[in-house]
Design a protein around this motif. Structure first.
Motif, PDB file in Angstrom:
ATOM      1  N   THR A 275      32.209  59.188  73.707  1.00  0.00           N
ATOM      2  CA  THR A 275      32.577  59.624  72.361  1.00  0.00           C
ATOM      3  C   THR A 275      34.052  60.005  72.297  1.00  0.00           C
ATOM      4  OG1 THR A 275      32.026  61.905  72.865  1.00  0.00           O
ATOM      5  CG2 THR A 275      30.269  60.531  71.955  1.00  0.00           C
ATOM      6  N   GLN A 276      34.564  60.027  71.079  1.00  0.00           N
ATOM      7  CA  GLN A 276      35.965  60.435  70.876  1.00  0.00           C
ATOM      8  C   GLN A 276      36.178  61.854  71.377  1.00  0.00           C
ATOM      9  OE1 GLN A 276      36.417  62.629  67.569  1.00  0.00           O
ATOM     10  NE2 GLN A 276      38.050  63.393  68.908  1.00  0.00           N
ATOM     11  N   GLN A 277      35.175  62.687  71.191  1.00  0.00           N
ATOM     12  CA  GLN A 277      35.319  64.083  71.621  1.00  0.00           C
ATOM     13  C   GLN A 277      35.459  64.181  73.137  1.00  0.00           C
ATOM     14  OE1 GLN A 277      33.285  62.936  69.386  1.00  0.00           O
ATOM     15  NE2 GLN A 277      32.802  64.370  67.747  1.00  0.00           N
ATOM     16  N   ALA A 278      34.764  63.316  73.850  1.00  0.00           N
ATOM     17  CA  ALA A 278      34.869  63.327  75.310  1.00  0.00           C
ATOM     18  C   ALA A 278      36.274  62.936  75.747  1.00  0.00           C
ATOM     19  CB  ALA A 278      33.828  62.387  75.915  1.00  0.00           C
TER      20      ALA A 278
ATOM     21  N   THR B 254      41.182  57.266  81.548  1.00  0.00           N
ATOM     22  CA  THR B 254      41.143  57.626  80.138  1.00  0.00           C
ATOM     23  C   THR B 254      42.552  57.707  79.560  1.00  0.00           C
ATOM     24  OG1 THR B 254      39.168  58.915  80.629  1.00  0.00           O
ATOM     25  CG2 THR B 254      40.219  59.296  78.504  1.00  0.00           C
ATOM     26  N   PHE B 255      43.457  58.317  80.317  1.00  0.00           N
ATOM     27  CA  PHE B 255      44.848  58.423  79.874  1.00  0.00           C
ATOM     28  C   PHE B 255      45.423  57.039  79.602  1.00  0.00           C
ATOM     29  CE2 PHE B 255      49.336  58.329  81.298  1.00  0.00           C
ATOM     30  CZ  PHE B 255      49.886  59.093  80.284  1.00  0.00           C
ATOM     31  N   VAL B 256      45.245  56.135  80.539  1.00  0.00           N
ATOM     32  CA  VAL B 256      45.787  54.780  80.382  1.00  0.00           C
ATOM     33  C   VAL B 256      45.107  54.056  79.220  1.00  0.00           C
ATOM     34  CG1 VAL B 256      45.994  52.520  81.486  1.00  0.00           C
ATOM     35  CG2 VAL B 256      46.512  54.592  82.779  1.00  0.00           C
ATOM     36  N   ALA B 257      43.799  54.294  79.059  1.00  0.00           N
ATOM     37  CA  ALA B 257      43.085  53.646  77.954  1.00  0.00           C
ATOM     38  C   ALA B 257      43.635  54.108  76.609  1.00  0.00           C
ATOM     39  CB  ALA B 257      41.588  53.952  78.058  1.00  0.00           C
TER      40      ALA B 257
ATOM     41  N   ALA C   5      42.709  66.675  77.155  1.00  0.00           N
ATOM     42  CA  ALA C   5      43.048  68.100  77.115  1.00  0.00           C
ATOM     43  C   ALA C   5      42.980  68.696  78.516  1.00  0.00           C
ATOM     44  CB  ALA C   5      42.096  68.829  76.175  1.00  0.00           C
ATOM     45  N   GLY C   6      41.964  68.290  79.279  1.00  0.00           N
ATOM     46  CA  GLY C   6      41.830  68.785  80.648  1.00  0.00           C
ATOM     47  C   GLY C   6      42.988  68.345  81.527  1.00  0.00           C
TER      48      GLY C   6
ATOM     49  N   ALA D 137      37.872  55.682  73.370  1.00  0.00           N
ATOM     50  CA  ALA D 137      36.488  56.124  73.559  1.00  0.00           C
ATOM     51  C   ALA D 137      35.536  54.927  73.485  1.00  0.00           C
ATOM     52  CB  ALA D 137      36.132  57.156  72.491  1.00  0.00           C
ATOM     53  N   THR D 138      35.750  54.068  72.526  1.00  0.00           N
ATOM     54  CA  THR D 138      34.909  52.874  72.406  1.00  0.00           C
ATOM     55  C   THR D 138      35.008  52.018  73.670  1.00  0.00           C
ATOM     56  OG1 THR D 138      35.425  52.908  70.051  1.00  0.00           O
ATOM     57  CG2 THR D 138      34.381  50.913  70.926  1.00  0.00           C
ATOM     58  N   ASP D 139      36.245  51.810  74.139  1.00  0.00           N
ATOM     59  CA  ASP D 139      36.433  51.007  75.355  1.00  0.00           C
ATOM     60  C   ASP D 139      35.679  51.602  76.538  1.00  0.00           C
ATOM     61  OD1 ASP D 139      38.036  49.467  73.841  1.00  0.00           O
ATOM     62  OD2 ASP D 139      39.853  49.697  75.037  1.00  0.00           O
TER      63      ASP D 139
END
Lengths: 306, 306
Positions: free
Chosen positions: B23-26, B3-6, B32-33, B17-19
């Motif tokens: 969702t954007q919130q996830a 996710t970080f790299v994305a 954040a985690g 998020a789309t990739d």
DNA sequence: TTAGTGCACAACTCACAGTTGTGTACCTTC
DNA sequence: GAAGGTACACAACTGTGAGTTGTGCACTAA
């Protein structure tokens, strides 16, 4: 992965569970999950423990490597004893090569290279401790370095002209700055407000060149393609820039003289920075530096050496 | 990490998020985690997207490296196009050195090295496709290789005597096999039933040596310590074995002659194995192999070359 | 102002990681 | 050969937390 390695090291699910402070059943589930994900059996279960299968043996070094990399990743942002963090002005300039050389000379020193916006940001980052050192041109017009920032001249990187094969100057073995007047020189990706932009502003003002800094930077490949295909266009490039030379483009590197514009790279760091690798880096740069000969070269008047 | 790299690659939480089909919130929660775990801010959030902080820049290459390693780890057990998998008889013998040389000559070839129980297991693993090749002595007494297994002689590794400084033979520049009769030779870690054990059994039977194969293998360090400290004890060691030589132990390597016992290493592989790197390995070994000169050397009678 | 973009916070839900409890296989011992 | 011990797997249960929907805030552009 940690669980997998723990089982390998202890030879038993039970003992691995103890090491990890979880139950044997949890270890069993984790390994089963990993095996399901990989669609491969990693251990052969025996009444006396677990032995690696052939697949497990092949997997093991990769698992250990993953844990090592994960550890280094965490260490890279760990306050206190993190790797030496150095800011270089762009990946295609001499400082990048210097850092590669430093890494070759001291492969044991952990290193992180970042690129900040401009010398102001770099100085702030050095003062806050976010980075340990920065390759920059010191300093911006009218802005002396703060007292707690030290700097040392490292090298002057001569600029060369890069043209396509159809350019009017393509055949020249060298060109003078005066010859460049009237030619279009394209420098995409130069961000206004940085000391790099200030450098080219001064160059333009002093010799009456035509430098187009407009347009975003679509990357080195796009730049080289355009230069190669456009007879009326050229660009400046550091002498030590290592290009991925596109085959068949017929690009030419032409030295510039009378005077040779050089970009002055200095190393900046905080007076009180205690990072042990910083001293090593400074010593390395001092040893690698050529003696300073400014004859026949040009830099903006605001450049400081001290 | 993915996710970080994305987020870095897209520049925005939304697009990442789309990739990732979440969702954007996830994405926001994941980043954040990660930031909470590292106790560091990785992105500066702006109304136009997310930009890496300095810590984020330093972290990025490690994150990419982690994903690369993870990918290689999965590939190492992926049926079909996995790395070349080679069985070596022990990490302290000549084949390990050969594989290191092969890796240096062809760093682009992915390689996994495993160690199996004995030549029987290795042959079964080759036939099942679990491994691609094996360095072994061919073959066990009275057991010819199956038709679908091919083999080629690679090298004969001369055995040398390893003694401590106080050993009776410590001063000799070379010793004959006959001189070894009566001396205690200790070879821990030799597993009964393997072709390696058969080798030493034959050596003992033919020249009346005293070889103690008892006791588990506590590792190379423990073996060397014991040899160094025990005047009456010596061990055999491959000529090409690269030891982490313990300083100050005064260990001696002494060539053995009349005849020189050599351990015959051959490469085994499956007739129909299509792995492209296997042909490269065989070509490398053929090129690196010295010519075969058996004069003055000894091997068990059951050793096959073909 | 208004509309649009981009990220964060809150409440909710459910999947799954980990727990306890139990079963099975195998080895050792007498 | 029976009894006890060891080691892992399966089953049922539980709680955390990752992901979702819904909403709010900050900033930009028109």
């Amino acid at each position: 992965m940690r669980t997998f390695v723990a089982v390998v090291d202890t030879g038993q699910f039970q003992d691995a569970a103890t090491d990890l402070s979880i139950t044997q059943q949890a270890v069993s589930k984790r390994i089963a999950g990993l095996e399901k994900y990989l669609a491969v059996r990693l251990f052969s279960r025996t009444p006396r423990g677990a032995r690696l299968t052939i697949d497990g043996q092949a997997f093991l070094p990769h698992a250990r490597e993953l844990l090592r990399v994960a550890e280094r990743a965490v260490a890279s942002v760990l306050p206190g004893s993190r790797p030496l963090r150095v800011d270089v002005i762009a990946s295609r300039t001499a400082p990048s090569g210097l850092m590669r050389g430093f890494h070759r000379a001291h492969p044991e020193i952990e290193l992180d290279v970042v690129t900040l916006f401009d010398v102001e940001t770099a100085v702030a980052a050095i003062r806050s401790g976010a980075i340990d050192a920065s390759f920059r041109a010191v300093a911006m017009p009218g802005r002396p370095l703060p007292e707690d920032i030290e700097s040392v001249w490292v090298l002057d990187e001569p600029l060369q002209l890069l043209t396509g094969p159809a350019h009017a100057l393509a055949g020249a073995r060298s060109v003078t700055v005066a010859q460049l007047a009237g030619h279009r020189i394209w420098m995409p990706g130069i961000v206004p407000g940085t000391e790099w932009a200030a450098y080219y502003d001064d160059l333009v003002a002093e010799f009456g060149l035509t430098i187009e800094a407009t347009g975003p930077n679509f990357g080195s490949d796009a730049l080289l393609d355009t230069i190669a295909d456009t007879p009326g266009l050229a660009t400046f490039m550091g002498e030590q820039t290592r290009l991925v030379w596109p085959a068949g483009h017929g690009l030419r590197r032409i030295p510039v003289t009378d005077p040779t514009p050089v970009y002055p790279h200095s190393l900046l760091w905080h007076r009180d920075n205690p990072h042990p690798a910083l001293a090593t880096l400074r010593a390395h740069l001092t040893a690698a530096a050529a003696s300073h000969d400014a004859a026949g070269t040009w830099t903006p008047g605001w450049v400081i050496w001290r």
